[in-house]
Scaffold this active site. Structure first.
Site, PDB file in Angstrom:
ATOM      1  N   LYS B 102      37.791  40.885  48.612  1.00 26.59           N
ATOM      2  CA  LYS B 102      38.608  41.921  47.984  1.00 26.59           C
ATOM      3  C   LYS B 102      38.234  43.217  48.676  1.00 26.59           C
ATOM      4  CE  LYS B 102      39.388  44.809  44.011  1.00 26.59           C
ATOM      5  NZ  LYS B 102      39.049  45.195  42.625  1.00 26.59           N
ATOM      6  N   GLY B 163      39.216  52.314  35.897  1.00 26.48           N
ATOM      7  CA  GLY B 163      38.467  52.733  34.730  1.00 26.48           C
ATOM      8  C   GLY B 163      39.175  53.714  33.816  1.00 26.48           C
ATOM      9  N   ALA B 189      43.418  47.175  38.541  1.00 27.66           N
ATOM     10  CA  ALA B 189      42.943  48.506  38.114  1.00 27.66           C
ATOM     11  C   ALA B 189      43.895  49.195  37.155  1.00 27.66           C
ATOM     12  CB  ALA B 189      42.675  49.440  39.292  1.00 27.66           C
ATOM     13  N   GLY B 190      43.309  49.799  36.143  1.00 28.84           N
ATOM     14  CA  GLY B 190      44.035  50.620  35.202  1.00 28.84           C
ATOM     15  C   GLY B 190      44.367  49.937  33.884  1.00 28.84           C
ATOM     16  N   ALA B 211      38.318  44.494  34.912  1.00 25.66           N
ATOM     17  CA  ALA B 211      36.888  44.352  34.637  1.00 25.66           C
ATOM     18  C   ALA B 211      36.517  45.137  33.370  1.00 25.66           C
ATOM     19  CB  ALA B 211      36.057  44.815  35.832  1.00 25.66           C
ATOM     20  N   THR B 212      36.497  46.472  33.488  1.00 22.54           N
ATOM     21  CA  THR B 212      35.955  47.248  32.374  1.00 22.54           C
ATOM     22  C   THR B 212      36.814  47.192  31.117  1.00 22.54           C
ATOM     23  OG1 THR B 212      36.982  49.266  33.234  1.00 22.54           O
ATOM     24  CG2 THR B 212      34.719  48.827  33.880  1.00 22.54           C
TER      25      THR B 212
END
Lengths: 260, 260, 260, 260
Positions: B102, B163, B189-190, B211-212
């Site tokens: 990635k 994030g 992302a996002g 992820a987060t």
């Protein structure tokens, strides 16, 4: 412990339902398609229009629901005033042996929006008459509170007008309703696709009611499975507690310190 | 036949994955929490930052992933230029025995947005060197196409900066990217909550990477399960074909004629 | 011919107003600031709360409005039931010598949303009593139509709750209201900034009513000028007819053929 | 003092413009319509495509602009690579006697989106060659910063692709760009109607550039006046400082205590 996450029944008027997706029967092409969609949806409660039901004789929807062991929630779709809706609810109670009713009192055919005055009047009459009343309402936080105050067992605000597929036009109103309700809030009408259903649950709704988003989808069975998954996903996300929104980015890597 | 709906693997560079949710490991408090979240997510592919990996010695994340039989996708998080990213990818290949990467080449710390020029350069170098390159990119439809043209195996546009939890800020761009891509588009992302993930899939993305949104949620395990369900729901809805949006209402009851 | 564009008066109950911005007086720090804001707004009609007016003795707001030659529209802000609102309207008529009233009947202090049942009741009573009634209502298209049917001279739906500055939460409802109304639709409440006011006009509203968006802005005079310009811009855009929205781009250059 | 509010010139590369609306000439049906629209817009700077200009001989657009005393900003619309754009800019400088250029390097015809690599390359070359470069860019905050770093006199991000009328698809990106820019940010492309232009200014843009939103509107002259008012309104609102957004309502009446 993982399975416990999914032990999260919907409770309305003291009754438990394993699924938070309530599927209407309207709009289906035929009973075979409807059956597959109902199975895929996992629904345990289904709403059926009463206005035409009395004309029915043969097997049809009710027999199907009995076979699938899905509870019937008669609705007063198409009723235009409090009196007509109250009468229809009573006929339904007679015919189906249930005192539950999804109360619809629409104002006109173009919007199919509820008439707030007639709806409140009908709700009050039906509660007094011993019904468990689940009113289909607009997304006005004041009317939602009034309906709860006259004794409704849930309030069912729309996301957008019936059949439009516009999703939840005003999430702020749904949040206002949820923040003040002490009965379950069921998002009813306007759902177009899975993310709409997930959003409803994230806003704090207890369940989602939909019909044509499934029955008129390209592949109703698959869309029913989609809605089932989305309602579950939205509910779990609501309970899990989402991350806050930020203007600037925030890396995840610094927290990787534990690696090793 | 019902089960067939769920036989819908994600295919990247000829490899099949049963899950369309790719979960990053960043942001987790500890390995026990991460393990429960990974299990609940159902993910079969996980991305791990390489910059700190080389410092690791003991068991840690890699051992966990081996135990859970989850494929490792090393990422170049934190790299600021093409050279640094290419070097990091090569170290990862060496260390982990995989030629998948990635590719992240960020421009600065406040936005963590990709640097388009350096990213394209790095992607080209790594493809030439035999890597299977999955680039994290902004949502520019032109850059996405360029990355595909230099040989990337997928393109991974952001919904919003890493994030932020702002979801998909520009669905139009994601639709433009999907409509022209012949490699899988992975929303990366996002993502903040389940409905964001469902929307990504409805827009035609092949998978979602996050992820987060999970690791920093109030209850990571539950949020992982939420994301899993939402990705499934969004995918099924995309395949099923949603109803059109309408300005005026449309009753479902007229179609109830078959009743009886 | 250019000036003709701006000959576009607002007409309510047969009276013409040169400005389509109606400014409330609430929220101003002092009369000097209010005066500058009113002048900058260009408003010709201003709404003033009656509940405290009777306590007034000295010069104050009414004298200011007289001096600026701005028409006073008394409102029933703070009234909780139909009876209280009707009484307040009558006191206003007595005190101010006008039979115009902005009718507000709010349900509770947290939302300041109108109570639909009490509002409709009060509107009917006041129309019967010869008032020109301009009701502040929620954005329910059904209630808006009912208010018109009982004889209101305009309907004034909210964009979002009073003082929230959330703009127009549900443009679809405003469009539904406009598309069926034969009296002027005035967007009332929720405006936060200039683009909100422009949007209201583009949706077809005949005017915009606001107060705290100006009086509590950092610089009220400047914000009043902003709102004036935005209302004009939105109105002109509505009349001009906007270009359609497209998924793909469309160059302007091919049409440059006439060059030369 | 009131007039001072409107003394707020746009400054690019040391030159002042009284209007913050830059209007392109593309898409107009004929010169008479274009003239009326330009007058109504109040623009002092206009962009003209060079690719066809060299074919021109007679009077046409340039003569019109000279007559209206509007500055010409040649653009490189239709150029596909850095070399072509640089060559076109040089021809324009030669032909029109200006070293200002609106730099467009598009990637393909369907999206008309800028090619980030070629754009940056061309910008660098033109700055080195003494041009005042105003690049049309996507809304990527990284590319915007790079363009400023190579010496561009402004950055001109899109709201959405050229001619789509989709407005500002990603306000977050525009805010990110504005928050880091030390040159003027001009919103270029995608504007559909007046509220879009107002929003651009509220987000902190220094100006708005548009063409077909006016030239292809039902009534171009009226829409030009609309855009002029909306840009003014948005700018004033930005400077005035808007009220914060709130979840719950906030009455304006308590502050009425000063009355009397």
């Amino acid at each position: 412990m993982f399975q416990e996450m999914f032990q999260d029944p919907l409770v309305i008027a003291g009754r438990e339902f394993g699924s938070r997706l309530v599927m209407g029967t309207g709009g289906a092409d035929n009973l075979a398609v409807l059956e597959r969609a109902l199975r895929a949806s996992g629904t345990e409660l289904t709403t059926v229009a009463m206005r035409r039901m009395d004309a029915s004789g043969g097997p049809g929807v009710l027999e199907l629901l009995r076979r699938l062991d899905i509870e019937v929630l008669p609705n007063t779709a198409g009723c235009r005033g409090a009196d007509e809706a109250v009468l229809t609810a009573r006929l339904a109670r007679e015919a189906l042996g249930t005192n539950w009713v999804k109360l619809e009192v629409v104002a006109d055919e173009r919007t199919l929006l509820p008439d707030p005055v007639e709806l409140l009047d009908a709700a009050e009459q039906l509660v007094d008459d011993g019904f468990v009343v689940l009113p289909y309402t607009n997304d006005d936080p004041v009317l939602a509170l009034r309906l709860e105050q006259v004794g409704c067992a849930a309030v069912m605000p729309l996301g957008s007008p019936i059949g439009t597929g516009l999703g939840i036009r005003n999430p702020h109103n749904i949040e206002l309703i949820v923040s003040r309700a002490s009965v379950p809030v069921v998002l009813d009408a306007g759902i177009g696709t899975a993310s709409d259903a997930a959003l409803a649950m994230e806003l704090g709704c207890a369940a989602v009611l939909l019909a044509t988003a499934v029955t008129r989808a390209g592949d109703p069975e698959r869309m029913a499975a989609a809605m089932r998954a989305a309602v579950t996903g939205g509910r779990l996300a609501h309970l899990a507690g989402r991350i806050p929104k930020r203007f600037w980015a925030k890396a995840s890597s610094p927290e990787l310190d534990y690696v090793g």
